[in-house]
Scaffold this active site. Structure first.
Site, PDB file in Angstrom:
ATOM      1  N   GLU A 125       2.491  -7.793   8.489  1.00 36.48           N
ATOM      2  CA  GLU A 125       2.468  -6.336   8.660  1.00 36.48           C
ATOM      3  C   GLU A 125       3.382  -5.622   7.682  1.00 36.48           C
ATOM      4  O   GLU A 125       3.310  -4.414   7.515  1.00 36.48           O
ATOM      5  CB  GLU A 125       2.866  -5.967  10.102  1.00 36.48           C
ATOM      6  CG  GLU A 125       1.822  -6.338  11.109  1.00 36.48           C
ATOM      7  CD  GLU A 125       0.451  -5.749  10.791  1.00 36.48           C
ATOM      8  OE1 GLU A 125       0.342  -4.519  10.728  1.00 36.48           O
ATOM      9  OE2 GLU A 125      -0.497  -6.529  10.591  1.00 36.48           O
TER      10      GLU A 125
ATOM     11  N   PRO B  57       0.814  -1.219   0.000  1.00 41.01           N
ATOM     12  CA  PRO B  57       0.000   0.000   0.000  1.00 41.01           C
ATOM     13  C   PRO B  57       0.850   1.273   0.000  1.00 41.01           C
ATOM     14  O   PRO B  57       0.343   2.364  -0.250  1.00 41.01           O
ATOM     15  CB  PRO B  57      -0.836  -0.109   1.284  1.00 41.01           C
ATOM     16  CG  PRO B  57      -0.357  -1.293   2.020  1.00 41.01           C
ATOM     17  CD  PRO B  57       0.562  -2.086   1.150  1.00 41.01           C
TER      18      PRO B  57
ATOM     19  N   ASP C 291     -10.722   0.404 -24.021  1.00 41.89           N
ATOM     20  CA  ASP C 291     -10.866   0.264 -22.567  1.00 41.89           C
ATOM     21  C   ASP C 291     -10.816   1.638 -21.917  1.00 41.89           C
ATOM     22  O   ASP C 291     -10.149   2.552 -22.418  1.00 41.89           O
ATOM     23  CB  ASP C 291      -9.690  -0.547 -21.985  1.00 41.89           C
ATOM     24  CG  ASP C 291      -9.879  -2.050 -22.172  1.00 41.89           C
ATOM     25  OD1 ASP C 291     -10.967  -2.472 -22.564  1.00 41.89           O
ATOM     26  OD2 ASP C 291      -8.903  -2.776 -21.895  1.00 41.89           O
TER      27      ASP C 291
ATOM     28  N   ARG D 258      -3.957  -8.291 -20.704  1.00 44.19           N
ATOM     29  CA  ARG D 258      -4.845  -7.723 -21.727  1.00 44.19           C
ATOM     30  C   ARG D 258      -4.065  -6.995 -22.818  1.00 44.19           C
ATOM     31  O   ARG D 258      -4.542  -6.834 -23.928  1.00 44.19           O
ATOM     32  CB  ARG D 258      -5.818  -6.718 -21.110  1.00 44.19           C
ATOM     33  CG  ARG D 258      -6.751  -7.266 -20.076  1.00 44.19           C
ATOM     34  CD  ARG D 258      -7.604  -6.157 -19.491  1.00 44.19           C
ATOM     35  NE  ARG D 258      -8.404  -5.499 -20.516  1.00 44.19           N
ATOM     36  CZ  ARG D 258      -9.464  -6.027 -21.083  1.00 44.19           C
ATOM     37  NH1 ARG D 258      -9.863  -7.224 -20.730  1.00 44.19           N
ATOM     38  NH2 ARG D 258     -10.138  -5.361 -22.004  1.00 44.19           N
TER      39      ARG D 258
HETATM   40  N1  ADE Z   1      -0.869  -5.138  -0.032  1.00 45.19           N
HETATM   41  C1  ADE Z   1      -1.773  -4.776   0.893  1.00 45.19           C
HETATM   42  N2  ADE Z   1      -2.523  -3.768   0.474  1.00 45.19           N
HETATM   43  C2  ADE Z   1      -2.099  -3.442  -0.785  1.00 45.19           C
HETATM   44  C3  ADE Z   1      -2.470  -2.483  -1.731  1.00 45.19           C
HETATM   45  N3  ADE Z   1      -3.437  -1.607  -1.500  1.00 45.19           N
HETATM   46  N4  ADE Z   1      -1.811  -2.455  -2.898  1.00 45.19           N
HETATM   47  C4  ADE Z   1      -0.810  -3.329  -3.140  1.00 45.19           C
HETATM   48  N5  ADE Z   1      -0.411  -4.251  -2.269  1.00 45.19           N
HETATM   49  C5  ADE Z   1      -1.041  -4.324  -1.100  1.00 45.19           C
END
Ligand code: ADE
Length: 265
Positions: A124, A97, A177, A162
């Protein structure tokens, strides 16, 4: 193109019997040999008695952290293994993330690389020292937290496949797309509405123009619809693009080199 995934859940990437990537367009592309998807279990590289790949965080706190050694050795193994000799250079990617947002532009760039190595972090997080050594491109699929990088890796693979020539059937095309651009029209527009039979469904009819047979007018109408939809739903996509501003993110995204991480033995 070859895509390796390092994960503690390799069964999620099975083509046969099919898991998520074994069906539909990715499954067809894999079976046709257009993309080779190889999942490696990081656990197989854990040099400890219990095949542990994670441990408690230094400094305390909840959750577990992925350890350096099993991941480092798994990367070394995967990168050395290729069906062509010498092994193709790998673009290392960590799904997290905290990465740069995944966009169609980034997918287009990655689709040109001969080989990708996707690392699906879990728990984590991943010990920062192995991230620094590997120097992967860190990619996020959105501002929310998944339990692991596996689903994010699948999203990336599906979007990539794709774009591989031949992956879409004759009746399919990635050119229309949402977010796709062409040299003639570099705006990443949303898609236009689509209709199929019957012409009238419970009192709702198909826009007349689509029945006219006038292909030039239909193309114009579709473009107008795409623009109107984008303006209404995602005006941010039509905003002038920022010129290459210096980024403080460790991964400047599409401009990243194939891999600037430390070479593995
Ligand atoms: N791992 C956990 N959450 C994620 C996300 N939003 N994007 C990529 N990998 C992740």
């Amino acid at each position: 193109m070859r895509i390796d995934i390092l994960t503690t859940f390799p069964e999620m990437f099975a083509i046969q019997p099919p898991a998520a990537l074994g069906v539909s367009i990715p499954g067809r592309a894999a079976r046709a040999g257009l993309v080779e998807i190889v999942a490696t279990n990081i656990r197989d590289f854990a040099a400890n008695k219990h095949q542990k790949t994670d441990d408690r965080p230094f400094g305390g706190g909840p959750g577990m952290v992925m350890m350096c050694q099993p991941l480092w050795d798994a990367v070394a193994h995967a990168e050395a293994a290729d069906t062509v000799s010498p092994p193709r250079p790998c673009t290392r990617i960590l799904l997290t993330p905290q990465g740069v947002p995944l966009t169609q532009r980034l997918v287009e760039d990655l689709a040109t690389r001969p080989r990708l190595l996707l690392i699906a972090g879990h728990y984590e997080g991943v010990d920062e020292r192995v991230i620094e050594r590997l120097a992967p491109l860190e990619i996020s699929i959105g501002d929310y937290v998944l339990s692991g990088g596996e689903l994010a890796a699948m999203v990336l693979i599906d979007a990539l496949v794709r774009l591989i020539p031949g992956a879409l059937g004759d009746e399919e095309s990635s050119l229309a797309d949402s977010f796709s651009t062409t040299p003639q029209d570099p705006r990443p527009l949303l898609d236009c509405p689509h209709y199929t039979r019957p012409r009238d469904w419970e009192g709702a009819s198909v826009p007349e123009i689509l029945l006219s047979g006038d292909h030039a007018r239909i193309a114009r109408w579709r473009l107008e619809q795409r623009l109107a939809r984008t303006q209404a739903r995602r005006p941010d996509l039509l905003a002038p693009w920022p010129t290459a501003a210096p980024s403080s993110h460790p991964n400047p995204g599409v401009e990243s080199p194939v891999s600037d991480g430390e070479a593995l033995p």
